[in-house]
Design an enzyme around this catalytic site. Structure first.
Site, PDB file in Angstrom:
ATOM      1  N   HIS A   1       0.840  -1.181  -0.013  1.00 27.32           N
ATOM      2  CA  HIS A   1      -0.110   0.016   0.109  1.00 27.32           C
ATOM      3  C   HIS A   1       0.964   1.212  -0.058  1.00 27.32           C
ATOM      4  O   HIS A   1       2.090   0.968   0.322  1.00 27.32           O
ATOM      5  CB  HIS A   1      -0.697   0.166   1.257  1.00 27.32           C
ATOM      6  CG  HIS A   1      -1.690  -1.083   1.456  1.00 27.32           C
ATOM      7  ND1 HIS A   1      -3.098  -1.228   1.262  1.00 27.32           N
ATOM      8  CD2 HIS A   1      -1.316  -2.249   2.253  1.00 27.32           C
ATOM      9  CE1 HIS A   1      -3.543  -2.182   1.798  1.00 27.32           C
ATOM     10  NE2 HIS A   1      -2.329  -3.219   2.299  1.00 27.32           N
ATOM     11  N   TYR A   2       0.101   2.340  -0.414  1.00 29.91           N
ATOM     12  CA  TYR A   2       0.885   3.779   0.168  1.00 29.91           C
ATOM     13  C   TYR A   2       0.007   4.284   1.022  1.00 29.91           C
ATOM     14  O   TYR A   2      -1.212   3.920   1.227  1.00 29.91           O
ATOM     15  CB  TYR A   2       1.041   4.433  -1.252  1.00 29.91           C
ATOM     16  CG  TYR A   2       0.058   5.191  -2.085  1.00 29.91           C
ATOM     17  CD1 TYR A   2      -1.047   5.589  -1.581  1.00 29.91           C
ATOM     18  CD2 TYR A   2      -0.013   5.153  -3.367  1.00 29.91           C
ATOM     19  CE1 TYR A   2      -2.310   6.205  -2.083  1.00 29.91           C
ATOM     20  CE2 TYR A   2      -0.959   5.732  -4.046  1.00 29.91           C
ATOM     21  CZ  TYR A   2      -2.209   6.036  -3.471  1.00 29.91           C
ATOM     22  OH  TYR A   2      -3.142   6.371  -4.410  1.00 29.91           O
ATOM     23  N   THR A   3       0.459   5.090   1.746  1.00 31.08           N
ATOM     24  CA  THR A   3      -0.275   5.746   2.932  1.00 31.08           C
ATOM     25  C   THR A   3      -1.250   6.860   2.625  1.00 31.08           C
ATOM     26  O   THR A   3      -2.024   7.002   3.156  1.00 31.08           O
ATOM     27  CB  THR A   3       0.819   6.372   3.902  1.00 31.08           C
ATOM     28  OG1 THR A   3       1.642   7.179   3.353  1.00 31.08           O
ATOM     29  CG2 THR A   3       1.495   5.276   4.869  1.00 31.08           C
TER      30      THR A   3
ATOM     31  N   GLU B   1       2.643  -0.824   4.357  1.00 30.85           N
ATOM     32  CA  GLU B   1       2.337   0.456   3.998  1.00 30.85           C
ATOM     33  C   GLU B   1       3.775   1.323   3.812  1.00 30.85           C
ATOM     34  O   GLU B   1       4.673   0.999   4.327  1.00 30.85           O
ATOM     35  CB  GLU B   1       1.559   1.237   5.058  1.00 30.85           C
ATOM     36  CG  GLU B   1       0.299   0.926   5.245  1.00 30.85           C
ATOM     37  CD  GLU B   1      -0.623   1.500   4.421  1.00 30.85           C
ATOM     38  OE1 GLU B   1      -0.491   2.257   3.588  1.00 30.85           O
ATOM     39  OE2 GLU B   1      -2.153   1.234   4.617  1.00 30.85           O
TER      40      GLU B   1
ATOM     41  N   HIS C   1      -2.546  -3.328  -3.258  1.00 33.55           N
ATOM     42  CA  HIS C   1      -3.813  -3.306  -2.820  1.00 33.55           C
ATOM     43  C   HIS C   1      -4.943  -3.262  -3.999  1.00 33.55           C
ATOM     44  O   HIS C   1      -5.986  -3.774  -3.945  1.00 33.55           O
ATOM     45  CB  HIS C   1      -3.880  -2.050  -2.019  1.00 33.55           C
ATOM     46  CG  HIS C   1      -5.066  -2.054  -1.017  1.00 33.55           C
ATOM     47  ND1 HIS C   1      -5.628  -0.935  -0.536  1.00 33.55           N
ATOM     48  CD2 HIS C   1      -6.120  -2.827  -0.709  1.00 33.55           C
ATOM     49  CE1 HIS C   1      -6.742  -1.016   0.389  1.00 33.55           C
ATOM     50  NE2 HIS C   1      -7.188  -2.331   0.014  1.00 33.55           N
TER      51      HIS C   1
ATOM     52  N   ASP D   1      -3.782   1.989  -4.853  1.00 32.79           N
ATOM     53  CA  ASP D   1      -2.507   2.144  -4.038  1.00 32.79           C
ATOM     54  C   ASP D   1      -1.800   0.856  -4.622  1.00 32.79           C
ATOM     55  O   ASP D   1      -2.444  -0.290  -4.671  1.00 32.79           O
ATOM     56  CB  ASP D   1      -2.109   2.607  -2.918  1.00 32.79           C
ATOM     57  CG  ASP D   1      -3.310   1.704  -1.944  1.00 32.79           C
ATOM     58  OD1 ASP D   1      -4.477   1.263  -2.262  1.00 32.79           O
ATOM     59  OD2 ASP D   1      -2.664   1.148  -0.711  1.00 32.79           O
TER      60      ASP D   1
HETATM   61 ZN   LIG Z   1      -4.162   0.375   0.418  1.00 35.01          ZN
END
Ligand SMILES: [Zn+2]
Length: 265
Positions: free
Chosen positions: A35-37, A100, A142, A152
């Site tokens: 994921h990215y935040t 993340e 994700h 993401d």
């Molecule tokens: Zn995500």
């Protein structure tokens, strides 16, 4: 929860999040979801991932400088994937480790992922792989497991560099050409074939023969991971050829995991 012992020697800091539950015991942990935040700062993201009211979390956060933090013990089910699907599994939170990456994402200009952050991620994936059997085709975005809701870690995520480090399943994208792509409104055997191939690779793809909004979103998710030069949801030759090569080169353990019911009609 107060502190806990980190699962990996690579962890610099433990920042316990209260947001986790029991994993579904009958399911094997066999996936990593990236994921990215998507927030302005890493601190803001960390505060949210540890806020009981937010009801979200992940196992690891990696800073832009490569610092690895652990929020949830690996044995616990973190809350990062949400409504999700991959290769027959609909409870990805029970079967995955969530990581993340601190990155502003689409809302903050889709910044590049620094080398130090990607190197730390590769090392962490390798370390997790020493504890669990994770097929290369189960190291996912994700957006791969929630293609109708999520973008993401985005089309700037360097899957190719991760693959060079031996992490994930990847082929060099086939070159783009001027051609008439399958797109929203297309129908027939070619669309069925595309939908079937996406399903066999792992995506939540129904084989209807009709190229609707969901097929467009699935193709965009595929492109974001595997053919990021153009993410438009249209299945051009480059997209289809890249998908075919991925299917032809996927490791045998991935094929074994697929439910028998999924196949090209
Ligand atoms: Zn995500």
């Amino acid at each position: 929860m107060t502190g806990f012992d980190p699962d990996s020697a690579l962890v610099r800091r433990v920042c316990p999040s209260p947001n986790h539950g029991e994993r579904e015991e009958s399911k094997a942990l066999d996936s990593i979801i990236l994921h990215y935040t998507g927030m302005e700062t890493g601190e803001a993201a960390l505060a949210r991932l540890c806020d009981p009211a937010a009801e979200v979390s992940c196992h690891y956060v990696i800073g832009e400088d490569g610092e690895i933090l652990q929020l949830v013990p690996e044995v616990r089910r973190a809350w990062h994937a949400g409504k999700s699907y991959w290769a027959g599994e609909r409870d990805m939170n029970s079967t995955s480790i969530g990581i993340e990456l601190v990155n502003g994402g689409h809302d903050f200009g889709l910044p590049a992922y620094p080398d130090a952050q990607i190197a730390a991620l590769a090392a962490l994936c390798r370390d997790i792989g020493s504890r669990y059997t994770i097929p290369a085709t189960h190291i996912l975005a994700h957006s791969d497991v929630a293609p109708f809701r999520k973008k993401d870690p985005g089309e700037h995520f360097p899957w190719g560099r991760l693959a060079e480090a031996g992490i994930g399943h990847y082929v060099v994208p086939h070159p783009q050409d001027a051609d008439a792509p399958l797109k929203r409104g297309s129908s027939g055997e070619k669309v069925e074939g595309l939908q079937g191939m996406l399903a066999i690779y792992g995506y939540d793809s129904a084989v209807s023969g009709l190229y609707g909004k969901k097929t467009e979103q699935l193709v965009a998710a595929f492109q974001r991971h595997f053919r990021p030069a153009l993410v438009d949801g249209k299945a051009d030759e480059s997209t289809v050829a890249t998908l075919k090569e991925l299917l032809a080169t996927r490791p045998r353990e991935a094929a074994r995991k697929m439910p028998a019911a999924v196949g090209i009609s």
